[in-house]
Design an enzyme around this catalytic site. Structure first.
Site, PDB file in Angstrom:
ATOM      1  N   HIS A   1       0.759  -1.020   0.116  1.00  0.00           N
ATOM      2  CA  HIS A   1      -0.204   0.227   0.026  1.00  0.00           C
ATOM      3  C   HIS A   1       0.659   1.165  -0.309  1.00  0.00           C
ATOM      4  O   HIS A   1       0.349   2.383  -0.500  1.00  0.00           O
ATOM      5  CB  HIS A   1      -1.085   0.041   1.069  1.00  0.00           C
ATOM      6  CG  HIS A   1      -1.878  -1.187   1.333  1.00  0.00           C
ATOM      7  ND1 HIS A   1      -2.992  -1.299   0.393  1.00  0.00           N
ATOM      8  CD2 HIS A   1      -2.366  -1.585   2.138  1.00  0.00           C
ATOM      9  CE1 HIS A   1      -3.971  -2.262   0.440  1.00  0.00           C
ATOM     10  NE2 HIS A   1      -3.312  -1.945   1.785  1.00  0.00           N
TER      11      HIS A   1
ATOM     12  N   ASP B   1      -3.386 -10.531  -1.814  1.00  0.00           N
ATOM     13  CA  ASP B   1      -3.874  -9.491  -0.831  1.00  0.00           C
ATOM     14  C   ASP B   1      -5.152  -9.517  -0.955  1.00  0.00           C
ATOM     15  O   ASP B   1      -5.280  -8.438  -2.062  1.00  0.00           O
ATOM     16  CB  ASP B   1      -2.633  -8.366  -0.770  1.00  0.00           C
ATOM     17  CG  ASP B   1      -2.617  -8.089   0.601  1.00  0.00           C
ATOM     18  OD1 ASP B   1      -2.420  -8.351   1.944  1.00  0.00           O
ATOM     19  OD2 ASP B   1      -3.944  -7.439   1.060  1.00  0.00           O
TER      20      ASP B   1
ATOM     21  N   HIS C   1      -6.738  -6.584   0.086  1.00  0.00           N
ATOM     22  CA  HIS C   1      -6.928  -5.315  -0.371  1.00  0.00           C
ATOM     23  C   HIS C   1      -6.224  -5.435  -1.620  1.00  0.00           C
ATOM     24  O   HIS C   1      -5.136  -5.961  -1.738  1.00  0.00           O
ATOM     25  CB  HIS C   1      -6.145  -4.857   1.083  1.00  0.00           C
ATOM     26  CG  HIS C   1      -6.839  -4.677   2.595  1.00  0.00           C
ATOM     27  ND1 HIS C   1      -6.281  -6.359   2.682  1.00  0.00           N
ATOM     28  CD2 HIS C   1      -8.150  -4.275   2.565  1.00  0.00           C
ATOM     29  CE1 HIS C   1      -6.848  -5.857   3.907  1.00  0.00           C
ATOM     30  NE2 HIS C   1      -8.293  -5.394   4.068  1.00  0.00           N
TER      31      HIS C   1
ATOM     32  N   ASP D   1      -4.785 -12.772   4.277  1.00  0.00           N
ATOM     33  CA  ASP D   1      -6.208 -11.543   4.554  1.00  0.00           C
ATOM     34  C   ASP D   1      -7.392 -11.768   3.890  1.00  0.00           C
ATOM     35  O   ASP D   1      -7.992 -11.626   4.512  1.00  0.00           O
ATOM     36  CB  ASP D   1      -5.948 -10.754   5.021  1.00  0.00           C
ATOM     37  CG  ASP D   1      -5.113  -9.951   4.119  1.00  0.00           C
ATOM     38  OD1 ASP D   1      -4.855 -10.032   2.799  1.00  0.00           O
ATOM     39  OD2 ASP D   1      -4.489  -8.591   3.923  1.00  0.00           O
TER      40      ASP D   1
END
Length: 366
Positions: free
Chosen positions: A139, A176, A178, A264
């Site tokens: 990120h 991931d 996200h 996740d």
């Protein structure tokens, strides 16, 4: 196959302070363990140790990234700020990216661990490798940290591979849960790095990772997003790997594949709503290992990203390691029978629609 594994105990010493879930303490947020804690990483390594999987890997030593290596991705102002706040006792990289005293040095170590793991695979010391680094990085943008990420570990290591190791083309597959916004930003106009992100639609960052975000300038067409609906499980991820990732990577013909290995999207993650089990992660790994064998002589690096269930991350991570090692057997996942009984693991029509939209774009790379 020889599979490398990288870990440094100092990764567990990265201090995100107290909080609740993804928020730091303050106001009505009562202090408890912050969502991005050492537990998931330590427990994954411990499971690998007690099951003997760790002994079957080759240790990959790490080092700290130099400031010059950080500056291949990040602005001087941002790097200087993180260093200053670290020296002053801690701060926040920008948005939900807290760090404590000495955080700058551990963040350099995390980026350097990714670099060292890239080098081990590129130089042929191992066939593939897993870097269990912390803090995560996908990120982090050029001028700010976001979502628990301070420095963009994979982007920094990829730039190092391009500029110092002589790699011409690298494909990054981010599973991931996200969206990998920082990695996307770093290479959005770069035709030499293919970025593919499989993520929960609309989760984080907001309005990020849409199918129509396909790159710009010379990089147009070399960014692929697969924003899967909440509740997508093993079937949807299998289909996304088969119909989107594999065709795009084959067309791109990279010299190395990198996986942003967030765990996740798992059934038990508290910060997302996907339903992938350890069996799903094993099948995903098997697909990507086979793809690497087909297009780039097996050169494959997985760098750890998110994953916040201290109970289930270890079993999902172990499944990835088993896949990298090419083992036919697997350790027992004590949760798997209950998850199999829940159903809804097969590809659903509304999930398939998203995958088909992304597949159309991926096919344009051919």
């Amino acid at each position: 196959m020889a599979t490398g594994f990288h870990w440094n105990e100092l990764y567990a010493w990265h201090d995100t302070g107290t909080g609740s879930g993804y928020l730091s303490t303050g106001g009505l947020v009562e202090p408890e363990t912050h969502g991005e804690s050492p537990a998931t990483k330590r427990r994954l390594r411990n499971l690998l140790d007690v099951t003997g999987l760790l002994a079957r890997t080759v240790d990959v030593p790490g080092r700290k990234a130099t400031e010059a290596e950080l500056l291949r991705v990040h602005t001087p102002e941002y790097v200087d700020r993180v260093k200053r706040e670290s020296d002053e006792g801690g701060g926040d990289g920008g948005e939900l990216a807290p760090f404590g005293a000495g955080g700058y040095e551990i963040c350099r170590l995390s980026a350097g661990g990714a670099i060292s793991t890239f080098e081990a695979v590129w130089n042929g010391d191992v066939d593939n490798a897993y870097a269990l680094t912390r803090p995560p990085g996908h990120h982090a943008e050029a001028g700010e940290g976001r979502g628990f990420c301070i420095f963009a570990n994979i982007a920094i290591a990829t730039r190092h591979a391009r500029e110092a190791l002589g790699a011409d083309r690298i494909a990054i597959v981010d599973w991931d849960v996200h969206h990998g916004n920082g990695t996307e930003q770093a290479f959005y106009e770069d035709p030499n790095v293919l970025t593919i992100s499989l993520h929960q639609d609309g989760l984080y960052p907001a309005e990020s990772g849409l199918v129509e975000h396909t790159g710009a300038g010379a990089g147009e067409g070399f960014n692929v997003n697969v924003p899967l609906p909440p509740g997508s499980g093993n079937g949807a991820y299998d289909a996304a790997l088969e119909r989107v990732v594999a065709p795009a990577v084959r067309s791109f013909e990279p010299q190395m594949i990198v996986v942003a290995s967030g765990l996740d999207a798992s059934m038990m993650d508290p910060l997302a709503m996907m339903c992938v089990t350890s069996e799903g992660y094993r099948r995903m790994t098997d697909q990507i290992v086979a793809l690497a064998g087909e297009v780039c002589d097996g050169k494959l690096v997985a760098v750890h990203e998110g994953g916040y269930s201290s109970s289930y991350v270890p079993f999902c991570g172990a499944a990835v390691i088993e896949g990298l090692l090419g083992l036919e057997d697997s350790i027992e996942d004590p949760y798997i029978e209950a998850f199999r009984g829940l159903g809804y693991m097969e590809l659903q029509p509304h999930q398939e629609a998203v995958i088909e939209a992304a597949a159309i774009h991926a096919a344009a790379l051919a």
